[in-house]
Design a protein around this motif. Structure first.
Motif, PDB file in Angstrom:
ATOM      1  N   GLU A  80      14.691 -42.549 -34.734  1.00 21.81           N
ATOM      2  CA  GLU A  80      14.459 -41.177 -35.660  1.00 21.81           C
ATOM      3  C   GLU A  80      13.676 -40.161 -35.006  1.00 21.81           C
ATOM      4  O   GLU A  80      13.931 -38.816 -35.139  1.00 21.81           O
ATOM      5  N   PHE A  81      12.845 -40.375 -33.992  1.00 20.64           N
ATOM      6  CA  PHE A  81      12.214 -39.560 -33.079  1.00 20.64           C
ATOM      7  C   PHE A  81      13.126 -38.451 -32.403  1.00 20.64           C
ATOM      8  O   PHE A  81      12.505 -37.307 -32.004  1.00 20.64           O
ATOM      9  N   ASN A  82      14.255 -38.778 -31.946  1.00 15.36           N
ATOM     10  CA  ASN A  82      15.072 -37.814 -31.296  1.00 15.36           C
ATOM     11  C   ASN A  82      16.605 -38.061 -31.434  1.00 15.36           C
ATOM     12  O   ASN A  82      17.560 -37.900 -30.437  1.00 15.36           O
ATOM     13  N   GLU A  83      16.771 -38.432 -32.750  1.00 12.92           N
ATOM     14  CA  GLU A  83      18.279 -39.064 -33.129  1.00 12.92           C
ATOM     15  C   GLU A  83      19.199 -37.656 -32.946  1.00 12.92           C
ATOM     16  O   GLU A  83      20.400 -38.157 -32.736  1.00 12.92           O
ATOM     17  N   SER A  84      18.773 -36.519 -32.903  1.00 16.78           N
ATOM     18  CA  SER A  84      19.658 -35.555 -32.924  1.00 16.78           C
ATOM     19  C   SER A  84      20.317 -35.279 -31.529  1.00 16.78           C
ATOM     20  O   SER A  84      21.513 -34.572 -30.967  1.00 16.78           O
ATOM     21  N   PHE A  85      19.472 -35.894 -30.464  1.00 16.27           N
ATOM     22  CA  PHE A  85      20.241 -35.839 -28.987  1.00 16.27           C
ATOM     23  C   PHE A  85      21.186 -36.695 -28.762  1.00 16.27           C
ATOM     24  O   PHE A  85      21.631 -36.919 -27.722  1.00 16.27           O
ATOM     25  N   TRP A  86      21.567 -37.975 -29.857  1.00 18.16           N
ATOM     26  CA  TRP A  86      22.691 -38.753 -29.499  1.00 18.16           C
ATOM     27  C   TRP A  86      23.868 -38.274 -30.311  1.00 18.16           C
ATOM     28  O   TRP A  86      24.034 -38.182 -31.403  1.00 18.16           O
ATOM     29  N   VAL A  87      25.223 -39.060 -29.774  1.00 19.95           N
ATOM     30  CA  VAL A  87      26.261 -38.713 -30.126  1.00 19.95           C
ATOM     31  C   VAL A  87      26.610 -39.615 -31.488  1.00 19.95           C
ATOM     32  O   VAL A  87      25.989 -40.678 -31.618  1.00 19.95           O
ATOM     33  N   ASN A  88      27.514 -39.150 -32.508  1.00 23.06           N
ATOM     34  CA  ASN A  88      27.890 -39.979 -33.427  1.00 23.06           C
ATOM     35  C   ASN A  88      29.067 -40.823 -32.903  1.00 23.06           C
ATOM     36  O   ASN A  88      30.225 -40.136 -32.594  1.00 23.06           O
ATOM     37  N   ASP A  89      28.864 -41.897 -32.888  1.00 32.79           N
ATOM     38  CA  ASP A  89      29.933 -42.758 -32.154  1.00 32.79           C
ATOM     39  C   ASP A  89      31.346 -42.812 -32.836  1.00 32.79           C
ATOM     40  O   ASP A  89      32.352 -43.004 -32.345  1.00 32.79           O
ATOM     41  N   HIS A  90      31.288 -42.292 -34.226  1.00 36.91           N
ATOM     42  CA  HIS A  90      32.747 -42.203 -34.827  1.00 36.91           C
ATOM     43  C   HIS A  90      33.466 -40.901 -34.378  1.00 36.91           C
ATOM     44  O   HIS A  90      34.733 -41.132 -34.327  1.00 36.91           O
TER      45      HIS A  90
END
Length: 567
Positions: free
Chosen positions: A89-99
């Motif tokens: 949750e601390f940096n979740e916007s930096f990672w892709v949506n795998d779908h």
């Protein structure tokens, strides 16, 4: 209409196109713009502005709704990213949506990705080590892979160059397998680490050393950037600019020239090949917001989309002249995928330091460079490994029984636990031809592209090495006085270390490699690839510093060739 098309083409024409904005792409943009070229840098994801868009960097733990943990919705949309520690949750916007961007795992491969300006330069571990002649010569000596087309002397000046700009803190150690560089003052080891270091080096008479990690965190102000605040929150983005990233370092330098155009939301789908000139004339992108297809043109193209992203682009760039992917007459494009194997080592408790504690949260550990299969040391495997790790004090809560209350629990809560010291190995994997990627035409992503299939595994050489990685760690800790030492092997599959390399390797022979010694495609002279895909071997050191140096070197060559009219 003819005039309109001509005008549109002129508007979309640059001297150079850089695909990707991460560690190597940022360097390409900086070097090419500073040499006077008009550069278009294309990033498939959103823009992230320095400081403003580090939205969680200054948040307190209690300001996160789930205290850093993932919701079930986040887990469902990130089935790959959630597999290990980076995605929280601390940096979740930096990672892709795998779908949105699936891939085919022929064998398990953890592919951690961030689609935004800066790429993984915002989330990387920042460990910055040079490769030495040992690493550049291993392929030739033991027959695995192809010989590197360069040696340490060829890249050493470029290591100097990028270290001075990026700002690497560390110590000069004069150890054969770990070339020294230009460093800012090193971070300090804590009391337990200093004790362990002395005992290891005394015992092995400096045939093994333990040093502080060489890390792209500033210990003093450097180049207009602030020094590290010892918060250990780097993966959220650093408002102080205290670690090297595209946003804090190379992008401002490129923008200062006035020669850079940055276009986010630009998924580069294909490099356009011109059979008349036998060169690339530009790229075709998919606007990742609108799905519009647009063409851009340039004299040279730098491909820096990350190892697998770049290789997908090259494989997807087919034409009658290059039916199996751009520059793939050798058939090696997509092969020789490597990653480091890790998650094994040893740890134990340090006694006699109960009156000592640490100050701040140092965003760095210790490093023990490779010592196996060097000189007269011969093992039942080839290559070797290094260690990262460190010492720290545990928490109070291990002592709490039945959630005690009152004065006793208050005392426990203010008393730190025992000191622990751990060493975790990072091992080199070999460039196996059969470890490969290819395009799976049975599946598509959100933007209508076919997806990448990944078929990669560690083999017997890596398995044998892991035995030493555990046992050597335990031996060193025990002789350093650490108690209750336990070994562990938590298993490691490719992708986990986020050090994927290979698949478009450099080499001397166009029949067995994709790129020459300048990271230039053998077959398409105005295309350069300088991210991890270019690596003929993995060494055991963290690789990002080498990507930086190779990129700066290739840019210097490319502009020189451009001025001579050779490309």
């Amino acid at each position: 209409m003819m005039n309109l098309n001509t005008k549109a083409t002129a508007q979309n024409t640059y001297d150079a196109i850089v695909v990707g904005s991460g560690i190597s792409g940022g360097w390409a943009a900086k070097e090419l713009t500073e040499k006077g070229l008009k550069v278009l840098m294309l990033e498939r994801g959103r823009n992230v502005e320095h400081i403003k868009d580090y939205t969680t960097a200054m948040k307190k733990p209690w300001e996160f709704e789930h205290r850093g943990r993932l919701t079930e919705t986040q887990k469902e949309s990130h089935p790959v990213q959630k597999r290990d520690y980076p995605y929280t949750e601390f940096n979740e916007s930096f990672w892709v949506n795998d779908h949105d961007c699936p891939y085919t795992e022929v064998k398990r491969f953890d592919w951690y990705r961030g689609f935004h300006v800066g790429g993984k330069s915002l989330m990387w571990g920042r460990q910055s080590y040079r490769l030495g002649d040992l690493n550049f010569e291993d392929n030739l000596k033991d027959g695995h892979g192809v010989d590197w087309p360069i040696r340490y002397k060829d890249i050493a000046p470029w290591y100097d160059y990028v270290e001075k700009f990026a700002g690497i803190s560390g110590s000069v150690d004069n150890f054969p397998s770990l070339p020294d560089g230009h460093y800012l003052p090193p971070m300090e080891m804590n009391c337990v680490e200093k004790s362990v270091k002395k005992r290891i080096e005394d015992h092995y008479k400096k045939s093994r050393i333990m040093t502080i990690g060489r890390v792209a965190n500033l210990t003093v102000e450097h180049g207009g950037r602030g020094n590290c605040q010892y918060r250990n929150l780097c993966s959220r983005g650093c408002p102080f600019g205290a670690y090297f990233s595209t946003q804090s370092s190379t992008l401002p330098a490129a923008q200062a020239t006035g020669n850079l155009t940055l276009r986010p939301f630009s998924l580069v789908n294909e490099i356009i090949y011109d059979k008349e000139t036998q060169k690339a004339k530009g790229v075709r992108i998919i606007d990742s917001e609108t799905n519009e297809h647009i063409e851009y043109y340039a004299k040279i193209v730098f491909v820096n989309g990350s190892t697998l992203g770049s290789t997908f682009l090259l494989l997807n760039s087919t034409s009658p002249e290059h039916p199996n992917g751009l520059g793939n007459a050798s058939g090696e494009l997509g092969h020789n995928l490597m990653d480091h194997h890790f998650r094994c080592g040893a740890s134990g408790q340090a006694e006699g330091f109960d009156d000592k504690y640490t100050f701040g949260k140092r965003a760095n550990g210790i490093y023990i460079p490779r010592y196996r299969n060097i000189g007269n040391d011969k093992r039942d495997y080839v290559r070797g490994f290094g260690y990262q790790g460190g010492a720290s004090r545990g928490n109070w809560h291990a002592e709490v029984a039945e959630l005690a209350f009152g004065g006793d629990v208050k005392d426990l809560m203010s008393t730190p636990g025992s000191w622990n010291m751990g060493l975790g190995g990072f091992g080199e994997s070999l460039p196996y031809h059969e470890n490969r990627v290819y395009i799976d035409k049975t599946k598509k992503d959100k933007w209508g592209q076919n997806v990448l299939a990944i078929d990669c595994e560690f083999k017997d050489n890596e398995a044998k090495m892991r035995v030493d990685m555990m046992n050597d760690a335990a031996e060193m800790l025990e002789l350093a006085g650490i108690k209750d030492v336990k070994t562990y092997d938590n298993g490691s599959t490719p992708g986990m270390a986020i050090h994927e390399m290979g698949t478009a390797r450099m080499g001397k022979d166009p029949k067995t490699s994709v790129l020459n010694k300048w990271n230039q495609m053998h077959e398409v002279k105005n295309v350069f690839v300088t991210d991890g895909s270019c690596m003929p071997s993995a060494a055991c050191q963290n690789p990002s510093l080498t990507y930086m140096a190779l990129t700066a070197r290739a840019c210097d060559f490319a502009v020189s060739e451009l001025k001579k009219g050779n490309i």
